[in-house]
Motif scaffolding. Structure first.
Motif, PDB file in Angstrom:
ATOM      1  N   LYS A 114       2.878  -8.802  -6.239  1.00  0.00           N
ATOM      2  CA  LYS A 114       2.390  -8.222  -4.980  1.00  0.00           C
ATOM      3  C   LYS A 114       1.260  -9.078  -4.400  1.00  0.00           C
ATOM      4  CE  LYS A 114       0.017  -3.897  -3.598  1.00  0.00           C
ATOM      5  NZ  LYS A 114      -0.264  -2.517  -4.080  1.00  0.00           N
ATOM      6  N   LYS A 118       2.266  -2.515   0.673  1.00  0.00           N
ATOM      7  CA  LYS A 118       2.956  -2.166  -0.571  1.00  0.00           C
ATOM      8  C   LYS A 118       2.179  -1.095  -1.367  1.00  0.00           C
ATOM      9  CE  LYS A 118       6.044  -5.755  -2.437  1.00  0.00           C
ATOM     10  NZ  LYS A 118       6.774  -6.133  -1.241  1.00  0.00           N
ATOM     11  N   TYR A 146       3.851   0.109  -4.785  1.00  0.00           N
ATOM     12  CA  TYR A 146       4.281  -0.907  -5.754  1.00  0.00           C
ATOM     13  C   TYR A 146       3.054  -1.611  -6.323  1.00  0.00           C
ATOM     14  CZ  TYR A 146       6.760  -5.009  -7.623  1.00  0.00           C
ATOM     15  OH  TYR A 146       7.257  -5.990  -8.445  1.00  0.00           O
TER      16      TYR A 146
END
Length: 525
Positions: A344, A308, A311
């Motif tokens: 996350k 990720k 993000y």
């Protein structure tokens, strides 16, 4: 990263200065009780505690010393009259504990008790056999109120280790008196040095006072008596080196096998020089740095598969291997944790648990973001989600404090209270409920509001003095040597040694099984 920049050079100089300070403090532990007591110990024909450890370890193998600055900032000797660490004996990683008899006869004080209990915790969590090198006068009696009651856990830990099939070995070189007599008494294997070891619940003066009986050291608790009469000694050693030889032989016959997966044998060293780690962190922790520069210098082949990456960019997550062991890494990039970073991290921790992958947390965080927008956006429940994941994760965790580790961010990044198998600090690290200026500012605002509520004028001069005093106090209490002295980490390490230290830890961890969690608590949506 530009290693030729003025900023890099300034960071490097600042870090080297901190390392010099650290070396000076660690030297106090290494030198024991001082020249006078070291010389007296040698005149008695005895080895120093560190010499005993060196002879015990396999040749040319490292010793990962733990909590070397225990008791720093207290009235007790730095190191806590105890040496603890992980070393290899006959090919087996063992937790080694050695009394330093040159410091008050090796007597146990509150700091040495905390250090010993932390060592026992590490042995239990990582399934390590324990070898105690015993020579201690027992409790430091003036501090008995702080060590007598909690100190019972020392002996309880020995019995639970035995029940868990984690062998415990006591090599007794000198006195092991009073409560300390239970240390060999509760060990699986006991070796005593002839004419040197003395193990009794009460020495001749106490026996005389309690019962009126006249007795000498040997008949009460001498090594030969325990080998021939009481049966407490399993082996009678001719001298100290013979005791160490016998101890190594015991380990050789343990038939010890690791339960965790073996590392990949063909891993490669990082492409980037570990020396560069000295120049990454600024002396001013408000200056951010990219943790990928650290990761590139500690993981195998400098290979990092980022998860990720677009993000929640204030938190870097991804997969790598270190000395052949697979790991997942969570590293703070810009200090503050927002809702995106929390979500996350939660997902990443869950993924690591599904693949039984240990996690490494690299700290440089000022905490979770505050403010109306973020409160309304759910920062509390998202931060709680991350802390929930960290708390209930079952894979082994490792933590390294590189820079700031403030507030609940310290918790979310697996601080001491969240049970990392090992936690180390760089000399640049700081940890507290918040930064010194912020904390002093909050107190100032509260005091000003209280004065206004009472209808009283607020003294700005007094306020300025208060803020300065509080800032100085919090700055001192957030420094790594202060925190290490309180056993809030397992040691302060040279950044250049990070890869080696983590590799030793991962190897120790894999003595036990590595399994992820079967489930987590309720995640508030």
């Amino acid at each position: 990263m530009d290693t030729a920049s003025p900023e890099f050079a300034a960071n490097r100089e600042a870090m080297l200065a901190k390392l010099d300070e650290l070396a000076a403090e660690q030297a106090k532990a290494v030198t024991g009780g001082g020249e006078k007591y070291v010389e007296r110990h040698r005149r008695r024909g005895k080895l120093l505690a560190r010499e005993r450890i060196e002879l015990l370890l396999d040749p040319d193998t490292p010793f990962l010393e733990l909590s070397p600055l225990a008791a720093w900032g207290t009235g007790y000797h730095v190191g806590g009259s105890l040496i603890t660490g992980i070393g290899v004996v006959e090919g087996v990683e063992c937790l080694i504990v050695a009394n330093d008899p040159t410091v008050k006869g090796g007597a146990s004080n509150p700091s040495s008790l905390k250090k010993g209990l932390r060592a026992a915790e590490i042995a239990a969590e990582n399934r390590l056999p324990t070898i105690n090198l015993v020579e201690s006068g027992g409790a430091d009696l003036p501090t008995q109120k702080e060590i007598f009651i909690p100190g019972g856990a020392t002996f309880r830990n020995l019995t639970t280790a035995s029940a868990a099939k984690r062998p415990t070995i006591a090599l007794v070189f000198g006195n092991s008196t009073a409560g300390g007599a239970y240390l060999p008494g509760m060990s699986d294997y006991v070796v005593m040095v002839k004419e040197r070891a003395k193990v009794f619940l009460g020495g001749p003066p106490l026996v005389k006072m309690a019962t009126g009986e006249e007795a000498d050291d040997e008949s009460l608790g001498g090594a030969e008596m325990h080998a021939r009469v009481s049966g407490l000694a399993d082996y009678l050693a001719a001298d100290e080196t013979d005791a160490i030889r016998i101890g190594r032989g015991i380990v050789r016959r343990l038939n010890w096998r690791k339960l965790g997966p073996s590392p990949a044998p063909d891993y490669r060293e990082p492409h980037y020089d570990a020396e560069d780690l000295l120049g990454i962190v600024s002396g001013d922790l408000k200056v951010p740095f990219d943790p990928r520069e650290v990761i590139a210098r500690i993981v195998d082949d400098s290979e990092f598969d980022e998860f990720k990456p677009l993000y929640g960019t204030s938190l870097v997550t991804g997969w790598a291997s270190l000395h052949g062991y697979p790991i997942g890494i969570l590293a703070n990039a810009r200090g503050v944790l927002f809702s995106e970073e929390s979500q996350k991290a939660t997902q990443f921790i869950q993924l690591a648990n599904t693949t039984d992958t240990p996690l490494l947390f690299l700290h440089n965080t000022t905490g979770y973001m505050v403010g109306r927008e973020y409160e309304q956006g759910g920062i509390i429940k998202h931060g709680a989600m991350m802390i929930n994941a960290v708390s209930n994760s079952k894979v082994p965790h490792l933590s390294v404090l590189m820079g700031a580790s403030y507030g609940a961010g310290h918790y979310g990044m697996c601080g001491r209270a969240y049970g990392p198998r090992f936690l180390f600090s760089w000399p640049s690290a700081k940890s507290a409920v918040m930064g010194p200026q912020q904390l002093a500012g909050v107190l100032s605002i509260v005091a000003r509001a209280a004065a206004e509520g009472r209808g009283q004028p607020y003294d700005d001069e007094t306020d300025a003095a208060m803020r300065t005093m509080v800032e100085q106090q919090i700055e001192a209490e957030s420094m790594p040597m202060f925190l290490s002295g309180m056993l809030y980490d397992d040691g302060i390490i040279d950044p250049r040694d990070t890869r080696t230290v983590l590799g030793l830890c991962l190897s120790a961890i894999h003595n036990g099984p590595v399994r992820g969690a079967d489930g987590f608590g309720v995640f508030r949506p």
